[in-house]
Write an enzyme that holds these catalytic residues in place. Structure first.
Site, short mmCIF file in Angstrom:
data_model
loop_
_atom_site.label_atom_id
_atom_site.label_comp_id
_atom_site.label_asym_id
_atom_site.label_seq_id
_atom_site.Cartn_x
_atom_site.Cartn_y
_atom_site.Cartn_z
N LYS A 149 0.84 -1.21 0.00
CA LYS A 149 0.00 0.00 0.00
C LYS A 149 0.87 1.26 0.00
O LYS A 149 0.55 2.23 -0.66
CB LYS A 149 -0.94 0.00 1.22
CG LYS A 149 -1.93 -1.14 1.20
CD LYS A 149 -3.37 -0.67 1.21
CE LYS A 149 -4.26 -1.64 0.47
NZ LYS A 149 -5.32 -2.25 1.20
N LYS B 25 -3.83 -9.02 -9.37
CA LYS B 25 -4.95 -9.35 -8.48
C LYS B 25 -6.04 -8.29 -8.62
O LYS B 25 -5.72 -7.09 -8.64
CB LYS B 25 -4.45 -9.38 -7.03
CG LYS B 25 -5.51 -9.81 -6.03
CD LYS B 25 -5.18 -9.38 -4.60
CE LYS B 25 -6.00 -8.19 -4.19
NZ LYS B 25 -6.27 -7.96 -2.78
N LYS C 101 -9.44 -2.92 -5.59
CA LYS C 101 -9.91 -1.53 -5.75
C LYS C 101 -8.73 -0.60 -5.94
O LYS C 101 -8.77 0.33 -6.73
CB LYS C 101 -10.70 -1.10 -4.51
CG LYS C 101 -12.07 -1.71 -4.42
CD LYS C 101 -12.61 -1.64 -3.01
CE LYS C 101 -13.22 -2.95 -2.58
NZ LYS C 101 -13.05 -3.30 -1.17
N1 AQP Z 1 -8.77 -10.52 -6.39
C1 AQP Z 1 -9.20 -11.24 -5.36
N2 AQP Z 1 -9.28 -12.58 -5.47
C2 AQP Z 1 -9.74 -13.35 -4.44
N3 AQP Z 1 -10.15 -12.83 -3.26
C3 AQP Z 1 -10.10 -11.49 -3.11
N4 AQP Z 1 -10.45 -10.67 -2.08
C4 AQP Z 1 -10.19 -9.39 -2.43
N5 AQP Z 1 -9.69 -9.33 -3.68
C5 AQP Z 1 -9.62 -10.62 -4.14
C6 AQP Z 1 -11.00 -11.14 -0.81
O1 AQP Z 1 -12.17 -10.37 -0.52
C7 AQP Z 1 -12.32 -10.29 0.89
C8 AQP Z 1 -12.68 -8.89 1.32
O2 AQP Z 1 -11.61 -8.06 1.01
P1 AQP Z 1 -11.37 -6.67 1.72
O3 AQP Z 1 -12.61 -6.05 2.13
O4 AQP Z 1 -10.33 -6.79 2.74
O5 AQP Z 1 -10.86 -5.89 0.54
P2 AQP Z 1 -9.50 -6.06 -0.08
O6 AQP Z 1 -8.83 -7.36 0.01
O7 AQP Z 1 -8.72 -4.98 0.48
O8 AQP Z 1 -10.03 -5.85 -1.53
P3 AQP Z 1 -9.31 -4.95 -2.50
O9 AQP Z 1 -10.17 -4.65 -3.66
O10 AQP Z 1 -7.98 -5.57 -2.78
O11 AQP Z 1 -9.22 -3.61 -1.70
P4 AQP Z 1 -7.97 -2.72 -1.47
O12 AQP Z 1 -7.44 -2.42 -2.83
O13 AQP Z 1 -8.54 -1.52 -0.76
O14 AQP Z 1 -7.01 -3.51 -0.64
C9 AQP Z 1 -11.01 -10.80 1.50
O15 AQP Z 1 -11.23 -12.08 2.03
C10 AQP Z 1 -10.07 -10.86 0.34
O16 AQP Z 1 -9.14 -11.91 0.48
#
Ligand code: AQP
Length: 321
Positions: A110, A190, A193
């Site tokens: 990040k 991956k 967001k």
């Molecule tokens: N690309 C992915 N493939 C499989 N699982 C995924 N998860 C996120 N992206 C993928 C899973 O979704 C759950 C919730 O995630 P979160 O709310 O913690 O969001 P995140 O992982 O932070 O999602 P983003 O889009 O990657 O957000 P940012 O960019 O803000 O970090 C988790 O169980 C995660 O594993």
């Protein structure tokens, strides 16, 4: 068996969230005591506008319910309605070695993306450990990106138990479904967001969804030439939605050549649109019934808070409070 999983209201959920966490978690609704929450404390690390945060929480609650979260089977609440979790976070912070957090790749990632370092972003895995441990969770369905954080939660639970007494905290197990462990985004990284490469479960319009799908990265093999299905992001996404026969058909067509990538993208677009249509219809209904959505979250918070209080009392007593 208690199953726990959370999702951040940091924007609308995408198909990586759906296949990595939401769908496997909802399948487990039938196998144990399911606890799902909207992680709004967590999203304070990235969402700084209060109106946006409130709207995101509401949208995400509706999205999750529309996708099939069943409040008759699962407890569903907003994280900040159970503030006990922040007290446990502090207590756990005091058994957490700095090195454990310094090794977390998500923090480094990040920062590399230009997000300003904050203590919250750094200490995020401790809050996550508290989220899990405060409910005596046994199983945590997550995507592969969360594997390291789950190991941190396990380490923290074991450190706490070593210091204050065996079996005080339940050591949780991650549940990662191999086939959907990392869903690729439009650019093949991956889906995330923060990489701006997402396909949302509920894109605003059909046209917007199509526009996104047309952006899936491909190589420049000419229309008439055979194409390699094995490293195609179109196929990686398609197999999440289509049955085996359809996937085999597309693979064979890739190998045969004669079609451009636009043709396969159109097929992918139509398949995704159809897949989420029934959920889209449920979403429209839920959007008009805010009393129902508020009621689900309120009831969930009551139930979750009672369990959290029980574990927090056990912990407070163990540490000498
Ligand atoms: N690309 C992915 N493939 C499989 N699982 C995924 N998860 C996120 N992206 C993928 C899973 O979704 C759950 C919730 O995630 P979160 O709310 O913690 O969001 P995140 O992982 O932070 O999602 P983003 O889009 O990657 O957000 P940012 O960019 O803000 O970090 C988790 O169980 C995660 O594993």
């Amino acid at each position: 068996m208690r199953i726990l999983s959370g999702i951040q209201p940091s924007g609308r959920p995408h198909i990586g969230n759906y296949f990595g966490m939401m769908e496997p978690a909802m399948q487990l609704q039938n196998e144990g005591d399911a606890f799902f929450f909207i992680a709004d404390y967590h999203s304070l690390t990235s969402t700084h506008d209060p109106a946006v945060l409130r709207q995101n929480v509401r949208d995400l609650a509706i999205d999750f319910l529309a996708c099939g979260l069943d409040p008759e089977k699962a407890t569903f609440w907003r994280q900040s309605d159970v503030p006990e979790v922040t007290e446990l976070t502090w207590i756990l912070s005091c058994v957490t070695p700095m090195g454990l957090l310094e090794r977390c790749v998500s923090y480094k990632d990040k920062i590399e993306q230009g997000i300003k370092p904050s203590h919250g972003l750094f200490a995020y895995p401790v809050l996550q450990a508290a989220d899990i441990l405060i409910f005596d969770s046994n199983v945590v369905p997550v995507g592969k990106d969360q594997k390291q954080h789950l190991e941190v939660s396990r380490d923290i639970a074991m450190k706490f138990n070593d210091r204050y007494g065996a079996d005080l905290l339940v050591v949780p197990e991650p549940r990662i479904r191999e086939t959907t462990a990392t869903v690729p985004g439009l650019d093949g990284r991956k889906m995330s967001k923060s990489y701006d490469n997402t396909i949302n479960i509920f894109e605003e319009t059909k046209k917007k969804l199509r526009k996104k799908i047309m952006k899936v990265v491909t190589d420049s093999t000419p229309v008439e030439d055979p194409k390699n299905p094995d490293d195609s992001y179109i196929l990686q996404l398609y197999q999440l939605f289509a049955d085996k026969e359809k996937v085999a058909e597309m693979e064979a067509s890739f190998r045969a050549g004669g079609q451009g990538y636009g043709y396969y993208k159109q097929e992918l677009f139509e398949t995704i649109w159809e897949f989420f249509l029934p959920m889209r219809a449920r979403r429209e209904k839920l959007e008009k019934d805010s009393d129902y959505v508020d009621g689900v979250l309120e009831e969930g918070a009551k139930k979750a808070r009672a369990k959290a209080r029980e574990v927090l009392d056990r912990v407070r007593n163990a540490v000498g409070m």
